[in-house]
Design an enzyme around this catalytic site. Structure first.
Site, PDB file in Angstrom:
ATOM      1  N   ASP A   1       0.860  -1.196   0.000  1.00  0.00           N
ATOM      2  CA  ASP A   1       0.000   0.000   0.000  1.00  0.00           C
ATOM      3  C   ASP A   1       0.897   1.247   0.000  1.00  0.00           C
ATOM      4  OD1 ASP A   1      -0.829   0.455   3.549  1.00  0.00           O
ATOM      5  OD2 ASP A   1       0.937  -0.452   2.623  1.00  0.00           O
TER       6      ASP A   1
ATOM      7  N   ASP B   1       7.402   3.627   3.160  1.00  0.00           N
ATOM      8  CA  ASP B   1       8.266   2.485   3.483  1.00  0.00           C
ATOM      9  C   ASP B   1       8.014   1.316   2.537  1.00  0.00           C
ATOM     10  OD1 ASP B   1       5.781   2.469   4.812  1.00  0.00           O
ATOM     11  OD2 ASP B   1       6.465   1.012   6.264  1.00  0.00           O
ATOM     12  N   ASP B   2       6.778   1.221   1.987  1.00  0.00           N
ATOM     13  CA  ASP B   2       6.542   0.245   0.912  1.00  0.00           C
ATOM     14  C   ASP B   2       7.466   0.563  -0.265  1.00  0.00           C
ATOM     15  OD1 ASP B   2       3.883   1.047   2.319  1.00  0.00           O
ATOM     16  OD2 ASP B   2       3.439  -0.935   1.524  1.00  0.00           O
TER      17      ASP B   2
ATOM     18  N   ASN C   1       1.065   1.117  17.066  1.00  0.00           N
ATOM     19  CA  ASN C   1       1.304   2.484  16.568  1.00  0.00           C
ATOM     20  C   ASN C   1      -0.017   3.155  16.173  1.00  0.00           C
ATOM     21  OD1 ASN C   1       0.792   1.116  14.188  1.00  0.00           O
ATOM     22  ND2 ASN C   1       2.811   1.542  13.251  1.00  0.00           N
TER      23      ASN C   1
ATOM     24  N   GLU D   1      -0.986  -2.393  15.649  1.00  0.00           N
ATOM     25  CA  GLU D   1      -0.195  -1.804  14.564  1.00  0.00           C
ATOM     26  C   GLU D   1      -1.137  -1.556  13.379  1.00  0.00           C
ATOM     27  OE1 GLU D   1       0.462  -3.756  11.679  1.00  0.00           O
ATOM     28  OE2 GLU D   1       1.341  -1.969  10.780  1.00  0.00           O
TER      29      GLU D   1
ATOM     30  N   ASN E   1      -1.305  -2.014   9.980  1.00  0.00           N
ATOM     31  CA  ASN E   1      -1.719  -3.018   8.992  1.00  0.00           C
ATOM     32  C   ASN E   1      -2.708  -4.022   9.583  1.00  0.00           C
ATOM     33  OD1 ASN E   1      -0.128  -1.949   6.978  1.00  0.00           O
ATOM     34  ND2 ASN E   1       1.612  -3.289   7.408  1.00  0.00           N
TER      35      ASN E   1
ATOM     36  N   HIS F   1       9.556   0.495   8.090  1.00  0.00           N
ATOM     37  CA  HIS F   1       9.025  -0.811   8.462  1.00  0.00           C
ATOM     38  C   HIS F   1       9.122  -1.870   7.355  1.00  0.00           C
ATOM     39  CE1 HIS F   1       7.089   1.217  11.925  1.00  0.00           C
ATOM     40  NE2 HIS F   1       6.714   2.146  11.053  1.00  0.00           N
ATOM     41  N   ASP F   2       8.568  -1.565   6.187  1.00  0.00           N
ATOM     42  CA  ASP F   2       8.292  -2.617   5.209  1.00  0.00           C
ATOM     43  C   ASP F   2       9.497  -3.381   4.669  1.00  0.00           C
ATOM     44  OD1 ASP F   2       5.429  -0.830   3.865  1.00  0.00           O
ATOM     45  OD2 ASP F   2       5.568  -2.321   5.453  1.00  0.00           O
TER      46      ASP F   2
HETATM   47  O1  RIB Z   1       2.614   0.235  10.792  1.00  0.00           O
HETATM   48  C1  RIB Z   1       3.476   0.345   9.688  1.00  0.00           C
HETATM   49  C2  RIB Z   1       2.833  -0.229   8.454  1.00  0.00           C
HETATM   50  O2  RIB Z   1       1.645   0.490   8.158  1.00  0.00           O
HETATM   51  C3  RIB Z   1       3.717  -0.097   7.199  1.00  0.00           C
HETATM   52  O3  RIB Z   1       3.428  -1.146   6.312  1.00  0.00           O
HETATM   53  C4  RIB Z   1       3.264   1.216   6.622  1.00  0.00           C
HETATM   54  O4  RIB Z   1       3.471   1.288   5.206  1.00  0.00           O
HETATM   55  C5  RIB Z   1       1.801   1.183   6.930  1.00  0.00           C
HETATM   56  O5  RIB Z   1       1.160   0.443   5.895  1.00  0.00           O
HETATM   57 CA    CA Z   2       2.849  -0.623   4.014  1.00  0.00          CA
END
Ligand code: RIB
Ligand code: CA
Length: 309
Positions: free
Chosen positions: A10, A14-15, A158, A164, A166, A239-240
């Protein structure tokens, strides 16, 4: 050893870094990219995925998947990724058309057309497409080498105190993914919070002095501001790409085979990934949890890939 992967994402800053890692690392063969509503709407993250693949020279099938979670409305995160989902940069006009299939069908077709055990699934957003693919074609579970997903956390959230982003976005799909009898590694905030784009990391990327490295520095400029403002991170966690690094070089993470359940009903805990660390629990779970990360080797991997592009 070259690893064949499907990225479900998505984009998302970070993707984008995970897509660049995939494109630049010689041991990764991207077989398909699918998109899912998450950081931004499906339309926006799909447009971003096409632009990123063009930028990275990744000429692979790209298909749009689910625009919303299985059982609840989509809540995007413009506060972290901006209105476009990739604020701070301008993407090139895509050189490829979108694959006409639904993302779920591209995932299923790619796996079913490949030798069993040769494809790893790397979900980087809400797990809607993955859960839907398991429901539509359960056979993929026995054919996938492993799933390495960015999401969840043992001890921190988060999007809420417990969850979190996702996982919170689609806990029902997550439950399907964690319950299926395939090897799943939860690469959660316990490790990704340490994968921060510090000034030293950004200096190393800037020193590459290429169009892609300039793009990454621009990408990070926005991400630094949004993560500082929203989550008080002096340096944003990326993150990703950690979930993909786990496929490229599993020694970068320490993982433990532990049962995981996902809360789908809790007033305060929906989206929580509850990891059972009781030592006497002997359930033959197939779920694993990333508990430690070698941050230096992680960034060496990512920066090396960027330098190759
Ligand atoms: O919590 C971090 C995740 O949520 C990462 O994949 C960021 O791209 C968001 O999708
Ligand atoms: Ca992501």
């Amino acid at each position: 050893m070259v690893k064949s992967v499907i990225l479900d994402c998505d984009p998302g800053h970070d993707d984008a870094m995970a897509i660049l890692l995939a494109a630049g690392h010689p041991d990764v063969h991207v077989r398909a990219i699918t998109t899912v509503g998450g950081n931004q709407t499906l339309e926006k993250v799909t447009r971003n995925a096409l632009g990123l693949a063009t930028l990275a020279g990744l000429n692979v099938p790209i298909a749009a998947g689910h625009e919303a979670p299985l059982d609840r409305p989509l809540v995007t995160s413009p506060e972290i990724h901006g209105e476009s989902g990739l604020d701070g940069v301008t993407l090139p006009k895509p050189t490829m058309d979108l694959d006409p299939r639904h993302g779920v069908n591209l995932i299923i077709d790619t796996i079913m057309e490949s030798e069993p055990g040769t494809i790893s699934l790397v979900p980087l957003g809400p797990l809607t497409n993955i859960g839907a693919a398991v429901q539509k074609e359960p056979e993929i579970v026995s054919r996938v080498a492993e799933v390495s997903l960015m999401g969840g956390g043992m001890s921190v959230g988060n999007a809420t105190a417990a969850a979190e982003f996702n996982i919170l976005t689609d806990p029902e799909a997550t439950s399907i993914v964690f319950s299926a009898p395939w090897k799943v590694t939860m690469v959660g905030l316990d490790v990704t919070h340490y994968a921060q784009a510090t000034p030293e990391v950004l200096d190393r990327i800037r020193a590459i002095n290429s169009p892609i490295s300039h793009f990454v520095n621009d990408l990070m400029a926005f991400f630094i501001q949004s993560n500082l403002a929203e989550q008080n991170f002096a340096a944003p966690p990326i993150h990703d790409p950690v979930a993909l690094a786990n496929i490229i070089d599993p020694t970068i993470l320490k993982t433990e085979r532990l049962p995981i359940v996902v809360e789908t009903q809790g007033e305060y805990t929906t989206g929580m990934t509850l990891v059972d660390r009781r030592p006497w629990i002997t359930s033959l779970t197939t779920t694993h949890v990333a508990t430690e990360i070698d941050v230096e080797r992680f960034w060496d991997l990512v920066i090396g890939a960027i330098a190759n592009l």
